[in-house]
Design an enzyme around this catalytic site. Structure first.
Site, mmCIF file in Angstrom:
data_model
loop_
_atom_site.group_PDB
_atom_site.id
_atom_site.type_symbol
_atom_site.label_atom_id
_atom_site.label_comp_id
_atom_site.label_asym_id
_atom_site.label_seq_id
_atom_site.Cartn_x
_atom_site.Cartn_y
_atom_site.Cartn_z
ATOM 1 N N GLY A 204 -0.313 -22.816 -10.718
ATOM 2 C CA GLY A 204 -1.463 -22.056 -11.206
ATOM 3 C C GLY A 204 -1.814 -20.943 -10.258
ATOM 4 O O GLY A 204 -1.284 -20.869 -9.139
ATOM 5 N N GLY A 206 -3.284 -18.602 -7.581
ATOM 6 C CA GLY A 206 -3.774 -18.907 -6.240
ATOM 7 C C GLY A 206 -5.281 -18.896 -6.138
ATOM 8 O O GLY A 206 -5.873 -19.830 -5.586
ATOM 9 N N GLY A 210 -6.748 -22.309 -5.371
ATOM 10 C CA GLY A 210 -7.136 -22.312 -3.958
ATOM 11 C C GLY A 210 -8.588 -22.724 -3.804
ATOM 12 O O GLY A 210 -8.935 -23.546 -2.956
ATOM 13 N N GLU A 248 -0.230 -21.121 8.512
ATOM 14 C CA GLU A 248 0.963 -20.374 8.930
ATOM 15 C C GLU A 248 0.868 -19.010 8.252
ATOM 16 O O GLU A 248 1.071 -18.901 7.042
ATOM 17 C CB GLU A 248 2.238 -21.096 8.462
ATOM 18 N N CYS A 282 8.228 -13.947 7.549
ATOM 19 C CA CYS A 282 7.019 -13.814 8.375
ATOM 20 C C CYS A 282 7.350 -13.525 9.834
ATOM 21 O O CYS A 282 6.614 -12.830 10.512
ATOM 22 C CB CYS A 282 6.188 -15.077 8.265
HETATM 23 P P1 NAP Z 1 -0.212 -15.086 -0.233
HETATM 24 O O1 NAP Z 1 -0.406 -14.020 -1.208
HETATM 25 O O2 NAP Z 1 -1.218 -15.274 0.823
HETATM 26 O O3 NAP Z 1 -0.026 -16.437 -1.076
HETATM 27 C C1 NAP Z 1 0.308 -17.654 -0.474
HETATM 28 C C2 NAP Z 1 -0.126 -18.787 -1.369
HETATM 29 O O4 NAP Z 1 -1.525 -18.764 -1.502
HETATM 30 C C3 NAP Z 1 0.425 -18.719 -2.786
HETATM 31 O O5 NAP Z 1 0.675 -20.013 -3.265
HETATM 32 C C4 NAP Z 1 -0.718 -18.079 -3.546
HETATM 33 O O6 NAP Z 1 -0.721 -18.411 -4.903
HETATM 34 C C5 NAP Z 1 -1.897 -18.725 -2.869
HETATM 35 N N1 NAP Z 1 -3.146 -17.987 -3.010
HETATM 36 C C6 NAP Z 1 -3.343 -16.701 -3.392
HETATM 37 N N2 NAP Z 1 -4.664 -16.414 -3.403
HETATM 38 C C7 NAP Z 1 -5.301 -17.540 -3.017
HETATM 39 C C8 NAP Z 1 -6.657 -17.873 -2.797
HETATM 40 N N3 NAP Z 1 -7.637 -16.983 -2.973
HETATM 41 N N4 NAP Z 1 -6.941 -19.121 -2.383
HETATM 42 C C9 NAP Z 1 -5.963 -20.012 -2.158
HETATM 43 N N5 NAP Z 1 -4.665 -19.769 -2.358
HETATM 44 C C10 NAP Z 1 -4.339 -18.536 -2.764
HETATM 45 O O7 NAP Z 1 1.176 -14.944 0.505
HETATM 46 P P2 NAP Z 1 2.558 -14.582 -0.174
HETATM 47 O O8 NAP Z 1 2.455 -13.194 -0.675
HETATM 48 O O9 NAP Z 1 2.954 -15.654 -1.111
HETATM 49 O O10 NAP Z 1 3.536 -14.693 1.082
HETATM 50 C C11 NAP Z 1 3.694 -13.681 2.003
HETATM 51 C C12 NAP Z 1 2.883 -13.950 3.249
HETATM 52 O O11 NAP Z 1 3.176 -15.231 3.763
HETATM 53 C C13 NAP Z 1 3.200 -13.000 4.366
HETATM 54 O O12 NAP Z 1 2.016 -12.563 4.962
HETATM 55 C C14 NAP Z 1 4.001 -13.851 5.343
HETATM 56 O O13 NAP Z 1 3.950 -13.415 6.672
HETATM 57 C C15 NAP Z 1 3.376 -15.169 5.169
HETATM 58 N N6 NAP Z 1 4.284 -16.243 5.609
HETATM 59 C C16 NAP Z 1 4.019 -16.899 6.773
HETATM 60 C C17 NAP Z 1 4.870 -17.882 7.219
HETATM 61 C C18 NAP Z 1 4.600 -18.636 8.479
HETATM 62 O O14 NAP Z 1 5.189 -19.691 8.669
HETATM 63 N N7 NAP Z 1 3.752 -18.164 9.364
HETATM 64 C C19 NAP Z 1 6.000 -18.203 6.483
HETATM 65 C C20 NAP Z 1 6.244 -17.514 5.307
HETATM 66 C C21 NAP Z 1 5.361 -16.538 4.875
HETATM 67 P P3 NAP Z 1 -0.285 -17.327 -6.022
HETATM 68 O O15 NAP Z 1 1.161 -17.066 -5.785
HETATM 69 O O16 NAP Z 1 -0.561 -18.061 -7.273
HETATM 70 O O17 NAP Z 1 -1.137 -16.119 -5.811
#
Ligand code: NAP
Ligand code: MG
Length: 464
Positions: A204, A206, A210, A248, A282
């Site tokens: 669903g 985010g 979330g 993370e 990341c």
């Molecule tokens: P994102 O947009 O922050 O989304 C991550 C997860 O959070 C997804 O499942 C997303 O669901 C959900 N989400 C979105 N809005 C939310 C909200 N308001 N409340 C709770 N959950 C919510 O990140 P992404 O675009 O998928 O991934 C890229 C980012 O991840 C980059 O910044 C990268 O650096 C970081 N990353 C970090 C690591 C680490 O280990 N440090 C590893 C990999 C990636 P939806 O897809 O449904 O929106």
């Protein structure tokens, strides 16, 4: 749109079931923008069902022996191993990376890591007698795992398996952009014979999921991997009910080249992290610091090195049209702020070939913000202290690398404010604790340190 595709079920309480919600999300392949799957956009009722299932399963799962948990995890890994080709195809379709990369870096590497983790955890003691007190290590409880799209299998398994090994039960909310890989995790759990309810999959959007998960009174911990922006929001909501949090988040990592560095090793490591997976990693080393005196030599070597990375061969498109727009806007900004394009051009579609900027200042937007695309910035320095200062002058602190004479490189590495630093190596070690300083996160994943994020520590004070 392919109207034939059925809406996938959720996996709750040990079985696949249709969501209560009638809304769904289309999974779009970046390869050709076709719809490759439909998953439920779950409702509050679905979330409550998943949480209830995890809660119901908790007490008896907590009572199981570690050896039982390890045995089930071994079967889980076996299942993934036996289905590597199909999983690689799913990842290729929904993420866009080449099949070979999916097989090696999105699956095989994580399987190896999981096997190594199982070796390390056997013999782990949940009870220790200390001088004057005993330590009991308790499961935290029901854990919600929210994962990103860039490593759709590994980012899930590195949360779920450690959480289960430590006696917790789990609810997974994968990214809506790559939720299909998560169904392989559900299959593997199902085949491994984990008791019903210890793992639940809900899909669903985010923002809706979330909010529901971070606020839920029966969830004890949120482990989140994703952007710093969303992570900050999730963490603040979760803390209102004092949930444990593990975050993370994003990065803008530095690779520091010292005089005397093995140039080929340094550039291979740096470019691999920035160009493979189209830079959607990341820990990518997106800022390359080089001595001013070596600028020309490094630029020439980079022009050669970059020929080894090609879209359609070992790189795919970036994951979405949005991601393309983001990368494009950063490249525009880089040019506007005075950086020079050494390699590549302003992208015109999501199939983005490697881009290298030179003459970059650490204050420019492209050196400060996470681009999450195949874009490298070359920044020069005169004194090593300046390189350290610039590397640390970032809101992030996830990864890093230093290349040069061994002793000096090690001294520099010790001064970087990041969770990982590679010193004269392009290899990854298994199960090294991974996580961020500063805005790159809270807590660690991998290894013993990662496992212990999933326990509460109780001290039993006894008479001496
Ligand atoms: P994102 O947009 O922050 O989304 C991550 C997860 O959070 C997804 O499942 C997303 O669901 C959900 N989400 C979105 N809005 C939310 C909200 N308001 N409340 C709770 N959950 C919510 O990140 P992404 O675009 O998928 O991934 C890229 C980012 O991840 C980059 O910044 C990268 O650096 C970081 N990353 C970090 C690591 C680490 O280990 N440090 C590893 C990999 C990636 P939806 O897809 O449904 O929106
Ligand atoms: Mg996102």
């Amino acid at each position: 749109m392919n109207k034939q595709l059925p809406i996938k079920p959720l996996y709750i309480d040990g079985r696949y079931q249709q969501a209560h919600s009638t809304k769904h999300i289309e999974v779009i392949s970046p390869l050709d923008l076709s719809v490759v799957g439909l998953v439920p956009d779950s409702s509050e009722e679905d979330v409550n069902d998943a949480v209830q299932s995890a809660l119901d399963a908790l007490e008896s799962w907590k009572q199981t022996d570690l050896s039982t948990r390890i045995e089930k995890s071994e079967k889980f890994i076996e299942y993934l191993q036996d289905h590597q080709d199909e999983i690689a195809e799913t990842i290729h379709q929904e993420l866009g990376c080449p099949i070979e990369f999916a097989r090696e870096s999105q699956i095989a590497g994580y399987i190896k890591e999981l096997k190594d983790l199982l070796n390390r955890v056997s013999g782990y003691s949940f009870y220790e007698e200390k001088e004057g007190y005993h330590l009991q290590k308790d499961a935290i409880g029901v854990i919600a795992c929210i994962t990103p799209w860039n490593y759709p299998l590994g980012q899930i398994t590195k949360k779920i398996i450690p959480a289960l090994l430590m006696g917790n039960t789990t609810i997974l909310k994968p990214s809506s952009q790559t939720p299909l890989t998560a169904y392989w995790v559900a299959e593997a759990i199902d085949h491994a014979g984990f008791p019903k309810g210890v793992f639940n999959l809900i899909t669903g959007s985010g923002s809706t999921m979330g909010e529901l998960l971070s606020n839920h009174s029966d969830i004890n911990m949120i482990t989140f991997t994703g952007s710093t922006e969303v992570g900050t929001e999730v963490a603040s909501t979760a803390l209102k009910s004092m949930k444990r949090i593990a975050m993370e988040l994003g990065g803008k990592s530095a690779s520091i080249l010292l005089k005397g560095a093995d140039l080929d090793q340094a550039l291979t490591k740096t470019c691999d992290t920035v160009f493979f997976n189209s830079g959607q990693t990341c820990s990518a080393l997106t800022r390359l610091f080089v001595p001013t005196s070596m600028k020309k030599a490094v630029e020439n070597a980079l022009k050669e090195k970059v020929k080894g990375y090609k879209v359609g061969e070992n790189m795919g498109p970036v994951q979405s049209e949005n991601q393309f727009e983001t990368v494009k806007s950063y490249v525009d900004k880089g040019l506007k702020e005075g950086a020079t394009l050494l390699v590549g051009k302003v992208p015109t579609n999501r199939f983005i070939e490697p881009i290298i900027f030179t003459d970059v200042e650490n204050s420019m937007t492209i050196a400060r913000e996470e681009i999450f695309g195949p874009v490298l910035s070359v920044i020069t320095y005169d004194k090593v202290d300046e390189a350290i200062e610039m590397a640390n002058d970032s809101k992030y602190g996830l990864s890093g690398a230093v290349f040069g004479p061994e002793k000096e490189a090690f001294e520099v590495a010790k001064q970087l404010r990041t969770g990982n630093v590679f010193v004269n190596t392009k290899n990854k070690s298994l199960n090294v604790p991974f996580g961020g300083y500063k805005y790159s996160g809270i807590g660690r994943e991998n290894g013993l340190e990662g496992l212990e994020e999933f326990i509460e520590i109780k001290a039993l004070i006894v008479q001496e």
